[in-house]
Design a protein around this motif. Sequence first.
Motif, PDB file in Angstrom:
ATOM      1  N   ASN A 134      -1.527  -3.546  13.003  1.00 21.89           N
ATOM      2  CA  ASN A 134      -0.475  -2.816  13.727  1.00 21.89           C
ATOM      3  C   ASN A 134      -0.917  -2.757  15.053  1.00 21.89           C
ATOM      4  O   ASN A 134      -0.937  -1.571  15.781  1.00 21.89           O
ATOM      5  CB  ASN A 134       0.088  -1.483  13.169  1.00 21.89           C
ATOM      6  CG  ASN A 134       0.720  -1.816  11.943  1.00 21.89           C
ATOM      7  OD1 ASN A 134       1.256  -2.933  11.583  1.00 21.89           O
ATOM      8  ND2 ASN A 134       0.704  -0.660  10.933  1.00 21.89           N
TER       9      ASN A 134
ATOM     10  N   LYS B  38       3.486  -6.319   5.071  1.00 24.24           N
ATOM     11  CA  LYS B  38       3.808  -5.937   3.884  1.00 24.24           C
ATOM     12  C   LYS B  38       4.420  -4.228   4.240  1.00 24.24           C
ATOM     13  O   LYS B  38       3.642  -3.561   4.977  1.00 24.24           O
ATOM     14  CB  LYS B  38       2.594  -5.611   2.903  1.00 24.24           C
ATOM     15  CG  LYS B  38       3.074  -4.885   1.647  1.00 24.24           C
ATOM     16  CD  LYS B  38       1.943  -4.787   0.483  1.00 24.24           C
ATOM     17  CE  LYS B  38       2.530  -4.015  -0.602  1.00 24.24           C
ATOM     18  NZ  LYS B  38       1.232  -3.739  -1.575  1.00 24.24           N
ATOM     19  N   ASP B  39       5.372  -3.965   3.794  1.00 24.32           N
ATOM     20  CA  ASP B  39       6.153  -2.742   4.194  1.00 24.32           C
ATOM     21  C   ASP B  39       6.115  -2.412   5.818  1.00 24.32           C
ATOM     22  O   ASP B  39       6.514  -3.443   6.662  1.00 24.32           O
ATOM     23  CB  ASP B  39       5.296  -1.539   3.635  1.00 24.32           C
ATOM     24  CG  ASP B  39       5.301  -1.712   2.003  1.00 24.32           C
ATOM     25  OD1 ASP B  39       6.403  -2.289   1.650  1.00 24.32           O
ATOM     26  OD2 ASP B  39       4.460  -1.526   1.322  1.00 24.32           O
ATOM     27  N   GLN B  40       5.459  -1.668   6.342  1.00 22.16           N
ATOM     28  CA  GLN B  40       5.278  -1.539   7.484  1.00 22.16           C
ATOM     29  C   GLN B  40       3.910  -1.715   8.479  1.00 22.16           C
ATOM     30  O   GLN B  40       3.755  -1.414   9.406  1.00 22.16           O
ATOM     31  CB  GLN B  40       5.547   0.122   7.719  1.00 22.16           C
ATOM     32  CG  GLN B  40       6.786   0.831   7.485  1.00 22.16           C
ATOM     33  CD  GLN B  40       7.985   0.098   8.117  1.00 22.16           C
ATOM     34  OE1 GLN B  40       8.091  -0.154   9.089  1.00 22.16           O
ATOM     35  NE2 GLN B  40       9.057  -0.197   7.005  1.00 22.16           N
ATOM     36  N   THR B  41       3.474  -2.642   7.647  1.00 27.59           N
ATOM     37  CA  THR B  41       1.974  -3.130   8.094  1.00 27.59           C
ATOM     38  C   THR B  41       1.969  -4.541   8.378  1.00 27.59           C
ATOM     39  O   THR B  41       2.383  -5.353   7.601  1.00 27.59           O
ATOM     40  CB  THR B  41       0.846  -2.711   7.080  1.00 27.59           C
ATOM     41  OG1 THR B  41       0.849  -1.476   6.628  1.00 27.59           O
ATOM     42  CG2 THR B  41      -0.411  -3.248   7.643  1.00 27.59           C
ATOM     43  N   GLU B  42       1.454  -4.621   9.675  1.00 27.56           N
ATOM     44  CA  GLU B  42       1.092  -6.298  10.030  1.00 27.56           C
ATOM     45  C   GLU B  42      -0.261  -6.499  10.287  1.00 27.56           C
ATOM     46  O   GLU B  42      -0.907  -5.551  11.203  1.00 27.56           O
ATOM     47  CB  GLU B  42       1.698  -6.620  11.147  1.00 27.56           C
ATOM     48  CG  GLU B  42       1.755  -7.893  11.721  1.00 27.56           C
ATOM     49  CD  GLU B  42       2.550  -8.423  12.949  1.00 27.56           C
ATOM     50  OE1 GLU B  42       3.672  -9.206  13.020  1.00 27.56           O
ATOM     51  OE2 GLU B  42       2.140  -7.644  14.037  1.00 27.56           O
TER      52      GLU B  42
ATOM     53  N   PRO C 246       4.251   5.606  -6.894  1.00 30.75           N
ATOM     54  CA  PRO C 246       5.486   5.958  -6.142  1.00 30.75           C
ATOM     55  C   PRO C 246       6.375   6.618  -6.822  1.00 30.75           C
ATOM     56  O   PRO C 246       6.853   5.998  -7.926  1.00 30.75           O
ATOM     57  CB  PRO C 246       5.385   4.521  -5.566  1.00 30.75           C
ATOM     58  CG  PRO C 246       4.148   3.924  -5.685  1.00 30.75           C
ATOM     59  CD  PRO C 246       3.479   4.480  -6.858  1.00 30.75           C
TER      60      PRO C 246
ATOM     61  N   ALA D  75      -1.196   2.569  -4.244  1.00 27.20           N
ATOM     62  CA  ALA D  75      -1.743   3.123  -2.781  1.00 27.20           C
ATOM     63  C   ALA D  75      -2.404   4.348  -3.146  1.00 27.20           C
ATOM     64  O   ALA D  75      -2.277   5.169  -4.209  1.00 27.20           O
ATOM     65  CB  ALA D  75      -0.403   3.534  -1.879  1.00 27.20           C
TER      66      ALA D  75
ATOM     67  N   ALA E  13       2.381  -8.853  -0.488  1.00 31.62           N
ATOM     68  CA  ALA E  13       2.661  -9.252   0.756  1.00 31.62           C
ATOM     69  C   ALA E  13       3.039 -10.609   1.266  1.00 31.62           C
ATOM     70  O   ALA E  13       2.919 -11.533   0.317  1.00 31.62           O
ATOM     71  CB  ALA E  13       1.115  -9.007   1.572  1.00 31.62           C
ATOM     72  N   GLN E  14       3.496 -10.727   2.443  1.00 31.71           N
ATOM     73  CA  GLN E  14       4.020 -12.019   2.735  1.00 31.71           C
ATOM     74  C   GLN E  14       3.138 -12.631   3.828  1.00 31.71           C
ATOM     75  O   GLN E  14       2.530 -11.852   4.790  1.00 31.71           O
ATOM     76  CB  GLN E  14       5.371 -12.173   3.786  1.00 31.71           C
ATOM     77  CG  GLN E  14       6.506 -11.528   2.724  1.00 31.71           C
ATOM     78  CD  GLN E  14       7.848 -11.337   3.580  1.00 31.71           C
ATOM     79  OE1 GLN E  14       7.973 -11.375   4.772  1.00 31.71           O
ATOM     80  NE2 GLN E  14       9.038 -11.581   2.762  1.00 31.71           N
TER      81      GLN E  14
END
Length: 796
Positions: free
Chosen positions: A100, A83-87, A400, A147, A68-69
């Motif tokens: 989100n 991270k990906d589509q998560t904030e 994945p 995941a 994650a950033q």
Amino acid sequence: MGMRKLPMIAVLIAVLIMSVYAAAVIASDQTGPRIFLDGRQLIFDVQPEIINDRVMVPLRGVLEALGAQVSWHESTKTIIVVKDQTEIILTVNQNSASRNGDVIPLDTPPIIRKGRTLVPLWFIGETMGTTVEWEEKTKTVFINSLAVVGSYDKLKSLLAASQGWGPVLYKSMNLARSEISITATPRESSVPAAASAAAPSAEAASPDFSTTNVQVQGVDEADVIKTDGKYIYQVNNRRIVITRAHPAEIMRVESILTFDGEEFNPLEIYVDDKYLVVIGATYHRLPMPRPMPMPDIKPGAVVPEIHPPPTRVMDTIKVLIYDITDKANLKQVRNIELEGSYVSSRKIGAALYFVSNKYIDYYYIMRTEQAGEGTTPSFRDSAGTGEFQPVNLKDIHYFPGRIEPNYLIIAGLNLDKPHEQAKFSTYLGAGQNVYASQNNMYVAVTQYRQEASAEPAPSILPGAPSPTRVIAIPPQSQTSTTIYKFGLNDGRAVYSGKGEVPGTILNQFSMDEYSGYFRIATTKGDIWRTDEYTSKNNLYVLDEKLNITGKIEDIAPGERIYSARFMGDRAYMVTFKNVDPLFVIDLKDPQAPKILGALKIPGYSDYLHPYDENHIIGFGKDTIEISQKDWRGNDMGTMAYYQGMKLAIFDVTDITNPVEKFKENIGDRGTDSEMLRNHKALLFSREKNLLAFPVTLMEIKNPNPMENQFPQYGEFTFQGAYVYHVDMEKGFTLRGRITHMSEEEYRKAGRGWYYGNNNVERIFYIGDVLYTISKGMIKANDLKSLAELKSLPIPQ
């Protein structure tokens, strides 16, 4: 000039010493909980804490390790994680966060310690979609970065997206089926087991004895027969027979474990000084979930029921653990049951690990709206409630890019901790072959994807007659092998990485771990093809994260691997089509493996066994090449036909020029031995110059002298143990044969192979006595003279 450089050198040495000292201080100051991510310990400059029964960890350290950033806003004391589509947004000392836009309450707010923000670890696991497990006794946290499935809808979407790839699915053919460092935990290099090593029993009076022939020293493998140096334990017609074997003159059946009234089929066993472990298969009939009402049934209407009610079968692996203190009265102390089919197992000291696969009913899941019984695997452990518990979808991980309609379940336990529950890990995936070192387990599975043929369909001109027959070129099958890595420690198997290489493997001996590297040999393509898709063989070297660091590809085009063996910084590979090339491969440089030498001889080896660092024994079949002609008499080359069994000793002292130093042929076409398929059937001791294995002997009594005809099969003449003296001066010297079959049984057998309870399955030695074991008998022979000492029939 040199005198002026000395002070600078001294300064550099001092700086280096201080740096090492500082790193050691940081590493040793592990007063808080230990955090492991995918089997590797996370080392922080600010230690985790336990506050209000919550493990608080440095936020940036864990999240950046998860990919994650993380950004810090000083003015508002706010952290933003993407991270990906998560904030995710958190603020220091506030009892809530957001994901989100959704508010998530925090029972323990983020805090600042020495300039680092600490947050509850459970929050990271929940928001990042990973699992976090706390081990109270050792104050250790295990994070799995994979995941999780999480929900039934997610399971369906994953399965739907997976079509086209998988171990059993061929959709195109319509067929079913910086604050932180990550420090690797210390790894021992696994060493090939060069022999069935003699091991002392706990009882001082017991002599040395042979053990199961295993791939890696210190890593035991289950088998149908085991000995502890005094007793022999045997899986025998759905029973476990315990025989007092030493001293030979008092040999007797001590007790027999039966499973009357149970649908339990014992498969393999382990034995140590304390316990007998029996691994077997069983099943349970369970009621089917009530079907959803048809849409045209009116509310309140009586729906007729089916009698008898339909049931479903739940196949399970059952592990029974017995206290063997009193051999005449074994006491069951524990049982564990795990849904699925048995793949393999390993035992390292008191730690036991076993692997199973559970097939997913893909079509049932895709057409139902809610999860029902059997959607996820179940397990039970007598150390817990003893009742079956289904695995929650929130605890099932997936890999994945490689989703199969199957669950891979890995269980682990410590036999010396009978009150601790077994640890179960479930993955959306599959396993076929298992290799284990003392520190890691690797589960390999073949992936297939069918591709359309590049050949165009035949065109038909207008008015031309339609062809009565079209020979379709089969589509090319793209294959790869996925490897899942699990760290092993005290009965816990922790996911620690995933890799992939082209091609398929033969068996567990195609894999190996050495000095932190994983090596694997594969075959890609089809042996019957003559185009660019013909078979080719490869060897890959992977690092600790299972990234390919070195490789050799396209070895022996048109052939496939028949056996492989890794021995330290060398690998030996046998490929075959008409002749047997033995390749010697240098692995000293993991980035640049290279072929050192090759030897081409008739025949092939199904199994390679180390004799010493410069000699290796091959067990396989002899072959003969016969010219082939078509119906017009045109030459079509030659084809190799297997003959009798062949033993060979390869001398690789000159690694660039390996030679076949000795060879021994046994019987004619049809001669066979279980050890060609199962290494556990081999008894070898270099110290005793002893080599023994079971053989089913076929011999040609009336040879046909006609040339170029199909080779004759032999007639059955013997089943039992072949016992050899082996050394590097004379090679193989047959000392004798031991059979359990009577003359009457040989007469009944006729020309074909007679299989019965007196077929020798395993050979052991205890002290100066050689024991041959079949389901109907145990024979004790003097190890030096092979004179029979005693024969003990086993009650049936």
